[in-house]
Design a protein around this motif. Structure first.
Motif, short mmCIF file in Angstrom:
data_model
loop_
_atom_site.label_atom_id
_atom_site.label_comp_id
_atom_site.label_asym_id
_atom_site.label_seq_id
_atom_site.Cartn_x
_atom_site.Cartn_y
_atom_site.Cartn_z
N GLY A 104 1.00 -1.11 -0.04
CA GLY A 104 0.39 0.12 -0.38
C GLY A 104 0.51 1.34 0.11
O GLY A 104 1.49 1.69 -0.85
N GLY A 105 0.92 2.03 0.88
CA GLY A 105 1.06 3.32 0.81
C GLY A 105 2.31 3.13 1.60
O GLY A 105 2.99 4.05 2.16
N SER A 106 3.05 2.36 2.56
CA SER A 106 3.75 2.31 3.39
C SER A 106 5.59 1.59 2.98
O SER A 106 5.35 1.30 1.35
N ASP A 107 6.21 2.46 2.78
CA ASP A 107 7.47 1.84 2.21
C ASP A 107 8.46 0.71 2.29
O ASP A 107 7.59 -0.21 3.04
N ASP A 108 8.77 0.25 1.52
CA ASP A 108 9.23 -1.06 0.91
C ASP A 108 10.63 -1.52 2.33
O ASP A 108 11.42 -0.82 2.35
N ALA B 234 8.08 -16.34 -8.98
CA ALA B 234 7.88 -16.47 -9.64
C ALA B 234 7.51 -15.18 -10.65
O ALA B 234 7.16 -14.24 -11.50
N GLU B 235 6.13 -15.52 -9.41
CA GLU B 235 4.73 -13.86 -10.21
C GLU B 235 5.47 -12.42 -10.40
O GLU B 235 4.94 -11.58 -10.52
N LEU B 236 6.39 -12.25 -9.14
CA LEU B 236 6.80 -11.11 -8.75
C LEU B 236 8.19 -10.44 -9.83
O LEU B 236 7.96 -8.95 -10.47
N ASP B 237 7.63 -11.25 -10.96
CA ASP B 237 8.80 -10.92 -11.81
C ASP B 237 7.13 -10.67 -13.18
O ASP B 237 7.92 -10.16 -15.18
N GLN B 238 6.29 -11.21 -13.10
CA GLN B 238 4.88 -10.75 -13.78
C GLN B 238 4.37 -9.90 -13.68
O GLN B 238 4.01 -9.38 -12.95
N PRO B 239 3.64 -9.54 -15.09
CA PRO B 239 2.93 -8.24 -14.92
C PRO B 239 1.41 -8.91 -14.21
O PRO B 239 1.18 -10.27 -14.83
N PRO B 240 1.13 -8.10 -12.90
CA PRO B 240 -0.21 -8.92 -12.58
C PRO B 240 -1.61 -9.44 -13.40
O PRO B 240 -1.97 -10.70 -12.57
N GLU B 241 -1.52 -8.25 -14.13
CA GLU B 241 -2.77 -8.79 -15.10
C GLU B 241 -2.64 -10.53 -15.52
O GLU B 241 -3.61 -11.22 -15.81
N GLN B 242 -1.11 -11.42 -15.65
CA GLN B 242 -1.35 -12.14 -15.98
C GLN B 242 -1.33 -12.99 -14.57
O GLN B 242 -1.94 -14.75 -15.00
N PHE B 243 -0.92 -13.23 -13.98
CA PHE B 243 -1.77 -14.51 -12.22
C PHE B 243 -2.63 -14.17 -11.42
O PHE B 243 -2.97 -14.61 -10.84
N PRO C 32 6.44 -4.63 -5.94
CA PRO C 32 7.02 -6.08 -6.81
C PRO C 32 8.30 -6.30 -5.34
O PRO C 32 8.49 -6.89 -4.79
N SER C 33 9.21 -5.23 -5.23
CA SER C 33 10.13 -5.54 -4.50
C SER C 33 9.49 -5.65 -2.63
O SER C 33 10.25 -6.19 -2.01
N GLY C 34 8.33 -5.00 -2.42
CA GLY C 34 8.38 -4.94 -0.98
C GLY C 34 7.22 -6.56 -0.51
O GLY C 34 7.64 -6.96 -0.31
N MET C 35 6.91 -6.85 -1.62
CA MET C 35 6.28 -7.91 -1.83
C MET C 35 7.65 -9.26 -1.59
O MET C 35 7.72 -10.16 -1.38
#
Length: 265
Positions: free
Chosen positions: A57-61, A140-149, A179-182
């Protein structure tokens, strides 16, 4: 939204209502927006606080080497800064692990625990091969566009009769992830195991699950109930992992009933 700083990280959060504090911890790929129905529905009796976890969300990574212990410490710091009094802590899925991290290090902080669609960590509740499958999937998902997964996730979170608008709203929130936060959160808690924490819990604890949850199924719920002394297990009929979104009236009613019992005691 409000902001506090904890250990150099800006943490954003929403607050609504007045009364005993109830803190809501969201799951993976989510942020405080997932709790709209609880911020609206429970704020007549409680001070409802929903944070954006570090990296969401709005929090820092957080930094890449962030640990589960760091997550628990971040939550403890957030509570000191943003939440007066001794809060009730409600964690959904990944958020339940963060609640257990808090309890491990700061057992006197929560007035009660409400663990929703919860695990004793993936490694504490799932077979090793399933833990590795989930870890590899998210990595693997973190390197994909969200609409894909994201569309692949949604059927594992909701039943097929869930309100399509609620499913679409959840998908839009999840697609807005960092992506970096997740990645940092995945590394911090994907292999967590809280089975040693569960028998030490002495605060009132509600375990709340949907009967159709395919991610945290009945076997997980029953084992959590067995390991946490005196815990109360409630199953909400005909809903999945995201019971708070799919059946908010039933969900809020169970939370309210539990908290009435705790505060009356």
């Amino acid at each position: 939204m409000d902001t506090v700083e904890v250990a150099g990280l800006r943490i954003r959060y929403q607050r609504a209502g007045q009364g005993p504090p109830l803190v809501l911890l969201h799951g993976a790929y989510e942020d405080s927006r997932i709790w709209r129905r609880q911020l609206d529905g429970l704020s007549d009796e409680f001070t409802v606080v929903a944070w954006d976890a570090p990296g969401c969300g709005g929090s820092d990574d957080p930094p890449p080497d962030f640990t589960g212990e760091d997550l628990g410490n971040a939550l403890a710091g957030f509570l000191r800064e943003a939440v007066p009094g001794r809060p009730h802590i409600l964690g959904l899925s990944m958020g339940s692990g963060i609640a257990l991290e808090l309890y491990r290090a700061y057992p006197s902080v929560p007035a009660s625990l409400l663990l929703v669609s919860a695990y004793a960590g993936w490694a504490g509740s799932l077979p090793p091969e399933e833990v590795e499958r989930r870890y590899a999937q998210v990595l693997a998902e973190l390197d994909q566009p969200p609409e894909q997964f994201i569309p692949v996730w949604l059927p594992t979170l909701f039943t097929d009769h869930a309100d399509p608008a609620a499913v679409e709203e959840t998908g839009a929130i999840m697609a807005d992830f960092h992506p970096s936060g997740m990645r940092a959160l995945l590394n911090a808690n994907a292999h967590a195991d809280y089975r040693d924490v569960l028998p030490t819990i002495v605060v009132p604890t509600l375990l709340l699950y949907g009967t159709e949850d395919v991610r945290a199924p009945l076997s997980v719920a029953l084992e959590m109930n067995r390991l946490i002394p005196g815990s109360t297990l409630v199953m909400i009929p005909d809903v999945g992992h995201m019971a708070a979104v799919e059946a908010p009236d039933a969900f809020n009613a169970q939370v309210r009933r539990f908290l009435h019992g705790v505060t009356a005691g």
